[in-house]
Design an enzyme around this catalytic site. Sequence first.
Site, mmCIF file in Angstrom:
data_model
loop_
_atom_site.group_PDB
_atom_site.id
_atom_site.type_symbol
_atom_site.label_atom_id
_atom_site.label_comp_id
_atom_site.label_asym_id
_atom_site.label_seq_id
_atom_site.Cartn_x
_atom_site.Cartn_y
_atom_site.Cartn_z
ATOM 1 N N THR A 74 0.839 -1.204 0.000
ATOM 2 C CA THR A 74 0.000 0.000 0.000
ATOM 3 C C THR A 74 0.870 1.248 0.000
ATOM 4 O O THR A 74 0.648 2.176 -0.794
ATOM 5 C CB THR A 74 -0.921 0.002 1.254
ATOM 6 O OG1 THR A 74 -1.810 -1.111 1.161
ATOM 7 C CG2 THR A 74 -1.711 1.294 1.371
ATOM 8 N N GLN A 188 0.998 -9.691 -6.312
ATOM 9 C CA GLN A 188 0.523 -11.070 -6.501
ATOM 10 C C GLN A 188 1.392 -11.831 -7.495
ATOM 11 O O GLN A 188 1.620 -13.029 -7.355
ATOM 12 C CB GLN A 188 -0.928 -11.075 -7.007
ATOM 13 C CG GLN A 188 -1.952 -10.523 -6.038
ATOM 14 C CD GLN A 188 -2.104 -11.372 -4.786
ATOM 15 O OE1 GLN A 188 -1.732 -12.548 -4.752
ATOM 16 N NE2 GLN A 188 -2.639 -10.777 -3.741
ATOM 17 N N SER A 208 5.573 -6.950 -2.344
ATOM 18 C CA SER A 208 5.102 -7.104 -0.967
ATOM 19 C C SER A 208 5.689 -8.376 -0.376
ATOM 20 O O SER A 208 5.470 -9.468 -0.906
ATOM 21 C CB SER A 208 3.580 -7.197 -0.974
ATOM 22 O OG SER A 208 3.125 -7.731 0.248
ATOM 23 N N ALA A 209 6.424 -8.253 0.738
ATOM 24 C CA ALA A 209 7.009 -9.450 1.363
ATOM 25 C C ALA A 209 5.954 -10.423 1.909
ATOM 26 O O ALA A 209 6.077 -11.626 1.701
ATOM 27 C CB ALA A 209 7.999 -9.049 2.446
ATOM 28 N N THR A 246 14.903 4.913 10.197
ATOM 29 C CA THR A 246 15.748 3.737 10.438
ATOM 30 C C THR A 246 15.132 2.519 9.760
ATOM 31 O O THR A 246 13.939 2.247 9.920
ATOM 32 C CB THR A 246 15.907 3.490 11.950
ATOM 33 O OG1 THR A 246 16.508 4.650 12.518
ATOM 34 C CG2 THR A 246 16.766 2.270 12.216
ATOM 35 N N CYS A 334 -9.995 -6.826 0.782
ATOM 36 C CA CYS A 334 -9.832 -5.498 1.358
ATOM 37 C C CYS A 334 -11.158 -4.765 1.442
ATOM 38 O O CYS A 334 -11.288 -3.794 2.146
ATOM 39 C CB CYS A 334 -8.851 -4.693 0.526
ATOM 40 S SG CYS A 334 -7.366 -5.627 0.210
HETATM 41 C C1 LIG Z 1 -2.156 -7.290 -0.987
HETATM 42 C C2 LIG Z 1 -1.979 -6.356 -2.098
HETATM 43 C C3 LIG Z 1 -1.675 -5.006 -1.894
HETATM 44 C C4 LIG Z 1 -1.633 -4.362 -0.536
HETATM 45 O O1 LIG Z 1 -0.810 -5.000 0.351
HETATM 46 P P1 LIG Z 1 -0.746 -4.455 1.855
HETATM 47 O O2 LIG Z 1 0.196 -5.394 2.497
HETATM 48 O O3 LIG Z 1 -2.137 -4.527 2.394
HETATM 49 O O4 LIG Z 1 -0.242 -3.088 1.810
HETATM 50 C C5 LIG Z 1 -1.492 -4.216 -2.992
HETATM 51 N N1 LIG Z 1 -1.575 -4.705 -4.235
HETATM 52 C C6 LIG Z 1 -1.864 -5.998 -4.465
HETATM 53 C C7 LIG Z 1 -1.933 -6.491 -5.862
HETATM 54 C C8 LIG Z 1 -2.074 -6.865 -3.417
HETATM 55 O O5 LIG Z 1 -2.378 -8.126 -3.663
#
Ligand SMILES: *Cc1c(COP(=O)(O)O)cnc(C)c1O
Length: 395
Positions: A74, A188, A208-209, A246, A334
């Site tokens: 996000t 994804q 996204s980790a 940091t 979401c």
């Molecule tokens: C999950 C997701 C996000 C957001 O991830 P957050 O960890 O909630 O910030 C954004 N884009 C995609 C395509 C996602 O699948």
Amino acid sequence: MDKKNHYFDYASTTPLDKRVFEAMKPFFTDVFGNPSSLYSIGQEAKKAMDIAIKKITDILGCKPEEFIFTASATESNNLALLGIARANKKLGNKIIISNVEHKSILTASQALAKEGYEIVGLPINKSGLVNPAELAKLLDKKTILVSVIYADSETGTIQPIKKLGKVIAESRRKHNRATPYFHTDASQAANFLDINANNLGVDLMTLSAPKIYGPKGTGGLYLRHKIAIEPLIYGGGQQHNIRPGTENVPGIVGFGEAIEIALKDKSKEQTRLEKLRNKLEVGILEKIDKVFVNGNQSGRLPNFSNLSILGVDGETLLLYLDAQGIIVNTGSACNSRTSEPSYILGAFGRSDEYIRGSIRFTLGRKTTGKDVDYVLKNLPPIVKKLRGMSSPKKL
Ligand SMILES: *Cc1c(COP(=O)(O)O)cnc(C)c1O
């Protein structure tokens, strides 16, 4: 009764890989130094961070300084949109986003619209794809940014990023400008698809980790060298002043470990999950009538199955499944708090009835054939029961 959880919501989040956890551990307790400090425990943390950055940037095919750590996808999406828009205002005010973007792109662009930017939506065609020719028509001299998701988080439909990148590069040549820049959200896609930035032709890419079995609170943004971006926060100079503060050293170490493991297992997992997903989907379609698959069936991520089961309410079904230990999500994880119909399935041309009855299965590393069998055994009677309960006039 089987009390074990059968988790089918890997698109919402993934469990932290134990190997990743082990790699992170020392950086919470022993090697806790601030990576900006000159003494040895600071420098040790810095070294671990540099190794992690190299693991990530080698996979992206970019230089270490082209990757910025954030606290979430996000945040990365917000940084990409707000940061590029604000830093490149002099070059133009038009931003193009697809109609199947994650909520964070959508809402960030709405914030930009209030600041006076022109936000243009790019529709998808009948197969759920952004059409490069349609994009070409919308591009002009004042377009500074295009954002198209690599694979959307509801159906897993894969967008033709490479082709779109070529169209954007052509527009830059034609207008002899550095803009528009091209951003993609690969949160994804990163588990299964090529994320080499140059192969894709993107200038910014969100990762996204926690979507790749890494730690929560850790996201990243690939940012091509020399692109002007305005930070969202200001501070002490870390991360080239683009995202100061940091660094989250354990998170960064975990991110590096997670992405390396994901790459190693990619093709094996792709084949394994596609087989399981198909078994699940074909099984459900055989056993239950009036079920429709959402998304592009000839170009989806291998772990996604988004289904509209007519005559049931997706959220009610979710709760009944949960009671049986089956964990799924409705159209959009979401959006579940707001309960508004999914705009992404809407963009795919689904009517409200289809959207209301939609559930999303997303498979992952721990999914087995037994989990699939369990769903195939338990889902049909629940659907039958729910369909029997709903009054015909309400449908
Ligand atoms: C999950 C997701 C996000 C957001 O991830 P957050 O960890 O909630 O910030 C954004 N884009 C995609 C395509 C996602 O699948």
